[in-house]
Design a protein around this motif. Sequence first.
Motif, mmCIF file in Angstrom:
data_model
loop_
_atom_site.group_PDB
_atom_site.id
_atom_site.type_symbol
_atom_site.label_atom_id
_atom_site.label_comp_id
_atom_site.label_asym_id
_atom_site.label_seq_id
_atom_site.Cartn_x
_atom_site.Cartn_y
_atom_site.Cartn_z
ATOM 1 N N SER A 63 0.824 -1.210 0.000
ATOM 2 C CA SER A 63 0.000 0.000 0.000
ATOM 3 C C SER A 63 0.857 1.259 0.000
ATOM 4 O O SER A 63 0.486 2.276 -0.591
ATOM 5 C CB SER A 63 -0.931 -0.007 1.226
ATOM 6 N N ARG A 64 2.001 1.211 0.677
ATOM 7 C CA ARG A 64 2.909 2.359 0.714
ATOM 8 C C ARG A 64 3.909 2.326 -0.429
ATOM 9 O O ARG A 64 4.752 3.217 -0.541
ATOM 10 C CB ARG A 64 3.631 2.398 2.055
ATOM 11 N N ARG A 65 3.837 1.304 -1.244
ATOM 12 C CA ARG A 65 4.773 1.061 -2.350
ATOM 13 C C ARG A 65 6.215 1.053 -1.857
ATOM 14 O O ARG A 65 7.129 1.576 -2.500
ATOM 15 C CB ARG A 65 4.578 2.062 -3.474
ATOM 16 N N ASP A 66 6.402 0.385 -0.730
ATOM 17 C CA ASP A 66 7.740 0.083 -0.250
ATOM 18 C C ASP A 66 8.144 -1.242 -0.883
ATOM 19 O O ASP A 66 8.177 -2.294 -0.236
ATOM 20 C CB ASP A 66 7.752 0.004 1.275
ATOM 21 N N ASP A 67 8.406 -1.192 -2.190
ATOM 22 C CA ASP A 67 8.635 -2.418 -2.942
ATOM 23 C C ASP A 67 9.862 -3.185 -2.448
ATOM 24 O O ASP A 67 9.888 -4.421 -2.502
ATOM 25 C CB ASP A 67 8.775 -2.101 -4.432
ATOM 26 N N GLU A 68 10.869 -2.465 -1.973
ATOM 27 C CA GLU A 68 12.070 -3.147 -1.478
ATOM 28 C C GLU A 68 11.739 -4.052 -0.301
ATOM 29 O O GLU A 68 12.293 -5.136 -0.160
ATOM 30 C CB GLU A 68 13.137 -2.125 -1.096
ATOM 31 N N LEU A 94 4.039 -6.276 -9.029
ATOM 32 C CA LEU A 94 4.564 -5.028 -8.484
ATOM 33 C C LEU A 94 5.489 -4.344 -9.483
ATOM 34 O O LEU A 94 5.453 -3.121 -9.649
ATOM 35 C CB LEU A 94 5.316 -5.287 -7.178
ATOM 36 N N GLY A 95 6.334 -5.125 -10.123
ATOM 37 C CA GLY A 95 7.214 -4.539 -11.138
ATOM 38 C C GLY A 95 6.451 -3.936 -12.293
ATOM 39 O O GLY A 95 6.809 -2.869 -12.815
ATOM 40 N N ALA A 96 5.366 -4.577 -12.692
ATOM 41 C CA ALA A 96 4.565 -4.089 -13.823
ATOM 42 C C ALA A 96 3.734 -2.870 -13.471
ATOM 43 O O ALA A 96 3.174 -2.223 -14.368
ATOM 44 C CB ALA A 96 3.657 -5.211 -14.334
ATOM 45 N N SER A 97 3.642 -2.552 -12.173
ATOM 46 C CA SER A 97 2.796 -1.437 -11.724
ATOM 47 C C SER A 97 3.594 -0.447 -10.878
ATOM 48 O O SER A 97 3.038 0.207 -9.997
ATOM 49 C CB SER A 97 1.617 -1.962 -10.913
ATOM 50 N N GLU A 98 4.868 -0.350 -11.121
ATOM 51 C CA GLU A 98 5.779 0.414 -10.260
ATOM 52 C C GLU A 98 5.221 1.802 -9.934
ATOM 53 O O GLU A 98 4.852 2.565 -10.830
ATOM 54 C CB GLU A 98 7.140 0.549 -10.928
ATOM 55 N N GLY A 99 5.155 2.103 -8.636
ATOM 56 C CA GLY A 99 4.734 3.421 -8.177
ATOM 57 C C GLY A 99 3.237 3.629 -8.049
ATOM 58 O O GLY A 99 2.806 4.666 -7.541
ATOM 59 N N SER A 139 -3.519 -20.945 7.334
ATOM 60 C CA SER A 139 -2.262 -20.616 6.656
ATOM 61 C C SER A 139 -2.407 -20.233 5.188
ATOM 62 O O SER A 139 -1.478 -20.395 4.400
ATOM 63 C CB SER A 139 -1.301 -21.805 6.777
ATOM 64 N N ILE A 140 -3.578 -19.724 4.808
ATOM 65 C CA ILE A 140 -3.799 -19.261 3.433
ATOM 66 C C ILE A 140 -4.296 -17.819 3.476
ATOM 67 O O ILE A 140 -5.212 -17.490 4.234
ATOM 68 C CB ILE A 140 -4.836 -20.128 2.691
ATOM 69 N N SER A 141 -3.708 -16.953 2.664
ATOM 70 C CA SER A 141 -4.188 -15.579 2.529
ATOM 71 C C SER A 141 -4.838 -15.403 1.168
ATOM 72 O O SER A 141 -4.277 -15.803 0.146
ATOM 73 C CB SER A 141 -3.035 -14.581 2.644
ATOM 74 N N MET A 142 -6.010 -14.797 1.162
ATOM 75 C CA MET A 142 -6.717 -14.518 -0.091
ATOM 76 C C MET A 142 -6.548 -13.068 -0.548
ATOM 77 O O MET A 142 -7.152 -12.655 -1.528
ATOM 78 C CB MET A 142 -8.204 -14.832 0.094
ATOM 79 N N THR A 143 -5.729 -12.298 0.138
ATOM 80 C CA THR A 143 -5.571 -10.877 -0.169
ATOM 81 C C THR A 143 -5.115 -10.661 -1.606
ATOM 82 O O THR A 143 -4.219 -11.356 -2.099
ATOM 83 C CB THR A 143 -4.560 -10.234 0.792
ATOM 84 N N GLY A 144 -5.755 -9.691 -2.260
ATOM 85 C CA GLY A 144 -5.386 -9.331 -3.619
ATOM 86 C C GLY A 144 -5.185 -7.836 -3.757
ATOM 87 O O GLY A 144 -5.606 -7.047 -2.902
ATOM 88 N N TYR A 145 -4.555 -7.445 -4.853
ATOM 89 C CA TYR A 145 -4.269 -6.035 -5.122
ATOM 90 C C TYR A 145 -4.586 -5.725 -6.577
ATOM 91 O O TYR A 145 -4.216 -6.483 -7.483
ATOM 92 C CB TYR A 145 -2.790 -5.718 -4.862
ATOM 93 N N ALA A 146 -5.264 -4.616 -6.783
ATOM 94 C CA ALA A 146 -5.543 -4.123 -8.134
ATOM 95 C C ALA A 146 -4.802 -2.805 -8.311
ATOM 96 O O ALA A 146 -4.952 -1.887 -7.503
ATOM 97 C CB ALA A 146 -7.042 -3.921 -8.332
ATOM 98 N N PHE A 147 -4.012 -2.707 -9.355
ATOM 99 C CA PHE A 147 -3.260 -1.504 -9.660
ATOM 100 C C PHE A 147 -3.834 -0.871 -10.925
ATOM 101 O O PHE A 147 -4.021 -1.544 -11.944
ATOM 102 C CB PHE A 147 -1.777 -1.838 -9.877
ATOM 103 N N GLY A 148 -4.131 0.418 -10.823
ATOM 104 C CA GLY A 148 -4.721 1.113 -11.963
ATOM 105 C C GLY A 148 -6.207 0.930 -12.069
ATOM 106 O O GLY A 148 -6.802 1.227 -13.098
ATOM 107 N N LEU A 149 -6.832 0.476 -10.984
ATOM 108 C CA LEU A 149 -8.278 0.248 -10.963
ATOM 109 C C LEU A 149 -8.774 0.468 -9.551
ATOM 110 O O LEU A 149 -8.176 -0.021 -8.600
ATOM 111 C CB LEU A 149 -8.607 -1.182 -11.405
ATOM 112 N N SER A 150 -9.857 1.193 -9.393
ATOM 113 C CA SER A 150 -10.474 1.348 -8.069
ATOM 114 C C SER A 150 -11.891 0.822 -8.132
ATOM 115 O O SER A 150 -12.560 0.904 -9.165
ATOM 116 C CB SER A 150 -10.486 2.828 -7.631
ATOM 117 N N LEU A 151 -12.319 0.251 -7.011
ATOM 118 C CA LEU A 151 -13.665 -0.287 -6.924
ATOM 119 C C LEU A 151 -14.437 0.480 -5.870
ATOM 120 O O LEU A 151 -13.860 0.986 -4.910
ATOM 121 C CB LEU A 151 -13.635 -1.790 -6.572
ATOM 122 N N SER A 152 -15.740 0.534 -6.040
ATOM 123 C CA SER A 152 -16.568 1.313 -5.123
ATOM 124 C C SER A 152 -16.888 0.570 -3.858
ATOM 125 O O SER A 152 -17.263 1.155 -2.860
ATOM 126 C CB SER A 152 -17.878 1.716 -5.827
#
Length: 264
Positions: A195-200, A228-233, A247-260
């Motif tokens: 979320s903070r784009r602390d990619d390192e 992350l590389g394809a959506s840098e910043g 022991s399973i996470s379903m968390t996902g991330y969308a870059f360049g798209l916002s949902l209501s």
Amino acid sequence: MKKMPVFFAGHGSPMIALERNELTRTFNEIGKKVMDAFGRPRAILSLSAHWYTRGSHVESSPSPRQIYDMYGFPKELYEVKYEPKGFRPLTERVLSLLPFADVNDDWGIDHGSWTVLTHMFPDASIPVVQLSIDGKISPKASYEIGKALSPLREEGYLIFGSGNIVHNLYKVEWENKGGSPAADRFDAYITDAVSRRDDEKVIHYEDHDDAAYAAPTADHFLPLLYTLGASEGEAPFVFNRVRNLGSISMTGYAFGLSLSKGGN
């Protein structure tokens, strides 16, 4: 042409292909939002944890086979059909961006791809090309491959990674509908960094105390680094932020798209 988004989805159990719940409704909403806001992608480049190889391989088949690469599930799961066409122009473009990659049609569209895409784009009308996850390179190199692929977004191609932030089948807790303390800690750590784009920090995920528990093998985590590389910043929209089976996470991330709605 609008710049296409990038997704990373937690796919979890293959049974999600048959489920109709908040997680799968969010997948469906994402697909509809893409079509409404960007139009139909020319094709999808899928980065599935389940094609984990030595080297980078890309499919070229005009009709890639659907792979049921899972065992011991109900008959109904093996009857799910998701059979998109391939797209040779995307294959050729990937080869031009990744000169070290080669063509390999021994694989197909595996459950890391189709169990999610069957909800996002149910009619399978958008071509899909899989690119393998290279298991012999470093996390940083995985991120750099994603950066190299980013021009595809300007050309009408959607980049889709499928894996899990936390994926430890040895520690599954069958009666646990949520996450273990270690799963919750690691998922929160990675989501905060993304979320903070602390990619390192994400690239060096193995530095976290719970990394050996959360990602005992790299296969399900590395698709995140490609995306992350394809959506840098770009800031993510976080969706399906839940853990299950301990022991399973379903968390996902969308870059360049916002949902209501949905997801968090």
